[in-house]
Design an enzyme around this catalytic site. Structure first.
Site, PDB file in Angstrom:
ATOM      1  N   ARG A 178      39.594 -72.724 138.968  1.00  0.00           N
ATOM      2  CA  ARG A 178      40.034 -73.473 137.781  1.00  0.00           C
ATOM      3  C   ARG A 178      41.278 -74.273 138.202  1.00  0.00           C
ATOM      4  O   ARG A 178      42.218 -73.688 138.744  1.00  0.00           O
ATOM      5  CB  ARG A 178      40.417 -72.508 136.662  1.00  0.00           C
ATOM      6  CG  ARG A 178      41.089 -73.212 135.478  1.00  0.00           C
ATOM      7  CD  ARG A 178      41.960 -72.257 134.649  1.00  0.00           C
ATOM      8  NE  ARG A 178      41.203 -71.156 134.089  1.00  0.00           N
ATOM      9  CZ  ARG A 178      41.800 -70.027 133.655  1.00  0.00           C
ATOM     10  NH1 ARG A 178      43.117 -69.868 133.722  1.00  0.00           N
ATOM     11  NH2 ARG A 178      41.074 -69.047 133.171  1.00  0.00           N
ATOM     12  N   LYS A 203      46.132 -61.825 133.870  1.00  0.00           N
ATOM     13  CA  LYS A 203      47.287 -62.045 134.739  1.00  0.00           C
ATOM     14  C   LYS A 203      47.529 -60.761 135.533  1.00  0.00           C
ATOM     15  O   LYS A 203      47.563 -59.674 134.956  1.00  0.00           O
ATOM     16  CB  LYS A 203      48.530 -62.364 133.908  1.00  0.00           C
ATOM     17  CG  LYS A 203      48.440 -63.709 133.251  1.00  0.00           C
ATOM     18  CD  LYS A 203      49.682 -64.057 132.483  1.00  0.00           C
ATOM     19  CE  LYS A 203      49.594 -65.472 131.953  1.00  0.00           C
ATOM     20  NZ  LYS A 203      48.312 -65.841 131.314  1.00  0.00           N
ATOM     21  N   ASP A 237      44.324 -65.636 136.240  1.00  0.00           N
ATOM     22  CA  ASP A 237      45.328 -66.665 135.942  1.00  0.00           C
ATOM     23  C   ASP A 237      46.362 -66.739 137.055  1.00  0.00           C
ATOM     24  O   ASP A 237      46.634 -65.734 137.726  1.00  0.00           O
ATOM     25  CB  ASP A 237      46.072 -66.314 134.641  1.00  0.00           C
ATOM     26  CG  ASP A 237      45.228 -66.571 133.402  1.00  0.00           C
ATOM     27  OD1 ASP A 237      44.177 -67.221 133.511  1.00  0.00           O
ATOM     28  OD2 ASP A 237      45.642 -66.106 132.322  1.00  0.00           O
ATOM     29  N   GLN A 290      47.362 -74.408 140.583  1.00  0.00           N
ATOM     30  CA  GLN A 290      48.241 -75.264 139.778  1.00  0.00           C
ATOM     31  C   GLN A 290      48.567 -76.541 140.552  1.00  0.00           C
ATOM     32  O   GLN A 290      49.108 -76.492 141.662  1.00  0.00           O
ATOM     33  CB  GLN A 290      49.554 -74.512 139.488  1.00  0.00           C
ATOM     34  CG  GLN A 290      49.351 -73.246 138.665  1.00  0.00           C
ATOM     35  CD  GLN A 290      50.444 -72.220 138.897  1.00  0.00           C
ATOM     36  OE1 GLN A 290      50.905 -72.041 140.034  1.00  0.00           O
ATOM     37  NE2 GLN A 290      50.852 -71.530 137.856  1.00  0.00           N
TER      38      GLN A 290
HETATM   39  P1  FDA Z   1      49.634 -82.478 129.733  1.00  0.00           P
HETATM   40  O1  FDA Z   1      50.671 -81.440 129.533  1.00  0.00           O
HETATM   41  O2  FDA Z   1      49.991 -83.696 130.503  1.00  0.00           O
HETATM   42  O3  FDA Z   1      49.068 -82.899 128.340  1.00  0.00           O
HETATM   43  C1  FDA Z   1      48.116 -83.941 128.180  1.00  0.00           C
HETATM   44  C2  FDA Z   1      47.851 -84.099 126.700  1.00  0.00           C
HETATM   45  O4  FDA Z   1      47.223 -82.911 126.216  1.00  0.00           O
HETATM   46  C3  FDA Z   1      49.084 -84.240 125.847  1.00  0.00           C
HETATM   47  O5  FDA Z   1      49.496 -85.576 125.780  1.00  0.00           O
HETATM   48  C4  FDA Z   1      48.598 -83.712 124.514  1.00  0.00           C
HETATM   49  O6  FDA Z   1      47.812 -84.674 123.857  1.00  0.00           O
HETATM   50  C5  FDA Z   1      47.689 -82.584 124.916  1.00  0.00           C
HETATM   51  N1  FDA Z   1      48.389 -81.276 124.991  1.00  0.00           N
HETATM   52  C6  FDA Z   1      48.726 -80.599 126.111  1.00  0.00           C
HETATM   53  N2  FDA Z   1      49.296 -79.407 125.793  1.00  0.00           N
HETATM   54  C7  FDA Z   1      49.335 -79.361 124.460  1.00  0.00           C
HETATM   55  C8  FDA Z   1      49.795 -78.384 123.532  1.00  0.00           C
HETATM   56  N3  FDA Z   1      50.345 -77.231 123.912  1.00  0.00           N
HETATM   57  N4  FDA Z   1      49.657 -78.663 122.214  1.00  0.00           N
HETATM   58  C9  FDA Z   1      49.088 -79.821 121.790  1.00  0.00           C
HETATM   59  N5  FDA Z   1      48.635 -80.774 122.617  1.00  0.00           N
HETATM   60  C10 FDA Z   1      48.746 -80.544 123.935  1.00  0.00           C
HETATM   61  N6  FDA Z   1      48.833 -72.730 133.602  1.00  0.00           N
HETATM   62  C11 FDA Z   1      49.241 -71.896 134.584  1.00  0.00           C
HETATM   63  O7  FDA Z   1      50.336 -72.062 135.115  1.00  0.00           O
HETATM   64  N7  FDA Z   1      48.430 -70.864 134.986  1.00  0.00           N
HETATM   65  C12 FDA Z   1      47.194 -70.656 134.457  1.00  0.00           C
HETATM   66  O8  FDA Z   1      46.497 -69.738 134.862  1.00  0.00           O
HETATM   67  C13 FDA Z   1      46.749 -71.546 133.448  1.00  0.00           C
HETATM   68  N8  FDA Z   1      45.535 -71.414 132.861  1.00  0.00           N
HETATM   69  C14 FDA Z   1      45.070 -72.374 131.998  1.00  0.00           C
HETATM   70  C15 FDA Z   1      43.770 -72.305 131.489  1.00  0.00           C
HETATM   71  C16 FDA Z   1      43.286 -73.330 130.690  1.00  0.00           C
HETATM   72  C17 FDA Z   1      41.882 -73.249 130.191  1.00  0.00           C
HETATM   73  C18 FDA Z   1      44.119 -74.452 130.385  1.00  0.00           C
HETATM   74  C19 FDA Z   1      43.596 -75.599 129.572  1.00  0.00           C
HETATM   75  C20 FDA Z   1      45.402 -74.490 130.823  1.00  0.00           C
HETATM   76  C21 FDA Z   1      45.904 -73.456 131.613  1.00  0.00           C
HETATM   77  N9  FDA Z   1      47.225 -73.470 132.049  1.00  0.00           N
HETATM   78  C22 FDA Z   1      47.620 -72.579 133.027  1.00  0.00           C
HETATM   79  C23 FDA Z   1      48.217 -74.358 131.402  1.00  0.00           C
HETATM   80  C24 FDA Z   1      48.359 -75.665 132.144  1.00  0.00           C
HETATM   81  O9  FDA Z   1      48.994 -75.436 133.381  1.00  0.00           O
HETATM   82  C25 FDA Z   1      49.176 -76.683 131.330  1.00  0.00           C
HETATM   83  O10 FDA Z   1      50.435 -76.168 131.083  1.00  0.00           O
HETATM   84  C26 FDA Z   1      48.530 -77.081 130.015  1.00  0.00           C
HETATM   85  O11 FDA Z   1      47.141 -77.146 130.116  1.00  0.00           O
HETATM   86  C27 FDA Z   1      49.005 -78.471 129.554  1.00  0.00           C
HETATM   87  O12 FDA Z   1      48.656 -79.422 130.523  1.00  0.00           O
HETATM   88  P2  FDA Z   1      47.537 -80.562 130.335  1.00  0.00           P
HETATM   89  O13 FDA Z   1      46.681 -80.510 131.540  1.00  0.00           O
HETATM   90  O14 FDA Z   1      46.827 -80.434 129.083  1.00  0.00           O
HETATM   91  O15 FDA Z   1      48.350 -81.908 130.472  1.00  0.00           O
END
Ligand code: FDA
Length: 303
Positions: A180, A96, A130, A159
């Protein structure tokens, strides 16, 4: 309600200080955080690499309060890059810019990030930059572009909840900068971000299609099963080879899906956080999924 309360708690500095030094901390953080030391992250990385999973090491910390702290963060990342090279880990680092002093001095932050990207290039890996809250997007993307022009070896993060992201992806793809795509983890106002999750999810799918069509080694970062199915459908349809894109997930989240993707022959990278400053990261993970609070409480009761 629970989500906003957790995000509010994540900003309380006194609570953060108390939590991060609590002897109970390891009990409930170990599901999402590799440990306090680089050695812990390296041990997790080796295990993951043996399971054919790539990693990105995240030395936890954001918004440092002095340039000295920013330099220590930079040095922590240089040590991580040294370990990646020495042990030939299949790993990038994720950083970050506020951790490298963006709030304190943009020129110093630029020097810090440049030393990491230069080192990453020497050892053949990437620095993934990030994305933080929306007020940092312009400055972050501008530094990403500079680093890419000077060294290559960077990946940008976009994002999907931000209205501006389609335009940003178009520019990044033109510059051939890998991206990403994540949904976005910060509390934003309706002027800049989709207030309804459904709309942000819909935008994620649009941007994912754009990236798979136009992007360079796109990284699809989500645990959303419905979206993952659409990605798999799309890459089959456009015949995109499995080594030209990757999935990314967070350490400890949806391990079932992680296994499934690897079994199906896809590239998967896990974001592996480590370090003492785990509190804001951990609270964001709790806020994403209220069921995680139950997990935390169960561990506290057990201890
Ligand atoms: P969503 O929140 O809709 O979740 C879909 C499903 O995933 C849920 O129903 C559950 O099953 C599972 N799930 C999600 N989060 C979970 C948790 N914490 N615990 C358990 N299960 C969970 N954000 C950002 O603002 N800046 C960044 O640089 C990054 N970098 C980043 C890198 C990587 C590799 C990932 C995977 C994520 C990020 N993020 C991020 C975070 C991202 O913005 C987001 O907040 C999380 O990935 C959760 O979103 P989902 O896409 O999983 O979908």
């Amino acid at each position: 309600m629970l989500r906003s309360s957790l995000l509010f708690l994540s900003r309380l500095r006194w609570l953060r200080r108390w939590m991060e030094t609590s002897p109970l901390a390891d009990k409930f953080t170990k599901r999402f955080v590799a440990g306090h030391a680089l050695d812990d992250a390296v041990a997790v990385s080796r295990r993951m690499n043996q399971e054919r999973i790539l990693v990105s090491l995240d030395h936890l910390g954001e918004s440092v309060t002095s340039l000295k702290e920013a330099e220590s963060s930079r040095d922590a990342y240089l040590s991580a890059l040294d370990q990646i090279a020495a042990l030939q880990l299949q790993a990038t680092v994720s950083v970050k810019l506020t951790q490298l002093g963006l709030d304190l001095s943009e020129p110093e932050c630029e020097k810090n990030i440049a030393s990491l990207v230069e080192r990453a290039r020497q050892i053949g890996t990437l620095v993934e930059i990030d994305m933080e809250a929306s007020l940092y997007v312009d400055r972050t993307l501008s530094l990403v572009s500079k680093m890419h022009a000077r060294y290559g070896s960077v990946r940008a993060v976009i994002q999907a909840y931000l209205h501006r992201s389609e335009g940003d992806i178009t520019s990044l793809c033109k510059e051939r900068i890998p991206v990403r795509l994540c949904k976005g983890a910060y509390r934003e106002h309706a002027g800049v971000a989709f207030p309804r999750k459904r709309d942000a999810d819909h935008n994620y799918v649009r941007l994912m299609l754009q990236l798979l069509d136009q992007g360079v080694h796109p990284a699809i970062a989500t645990h959303d099963e419905r979206i993952l199915r659409q990605v798999v459908g799309r890459v089959k349809k456009i015949d995109l080879a499995a080594d030209l894109f990757e999935f990314q997930m967070l350490y400890g989240v949806r391990r079932d899906l992680q296994r499934l993707l690897v079994e199906q022959g896809f590239r998967l990278r896990l974001y592996v956080p480590y370090g003492d400053a785990w509190y804001p990261y951990f609270m964001r993970r709790l806020a994403e999924r209220p069921a995680n609070v139950l997990f935390l409480l169960r561990n506290l009761v057990k201890s």
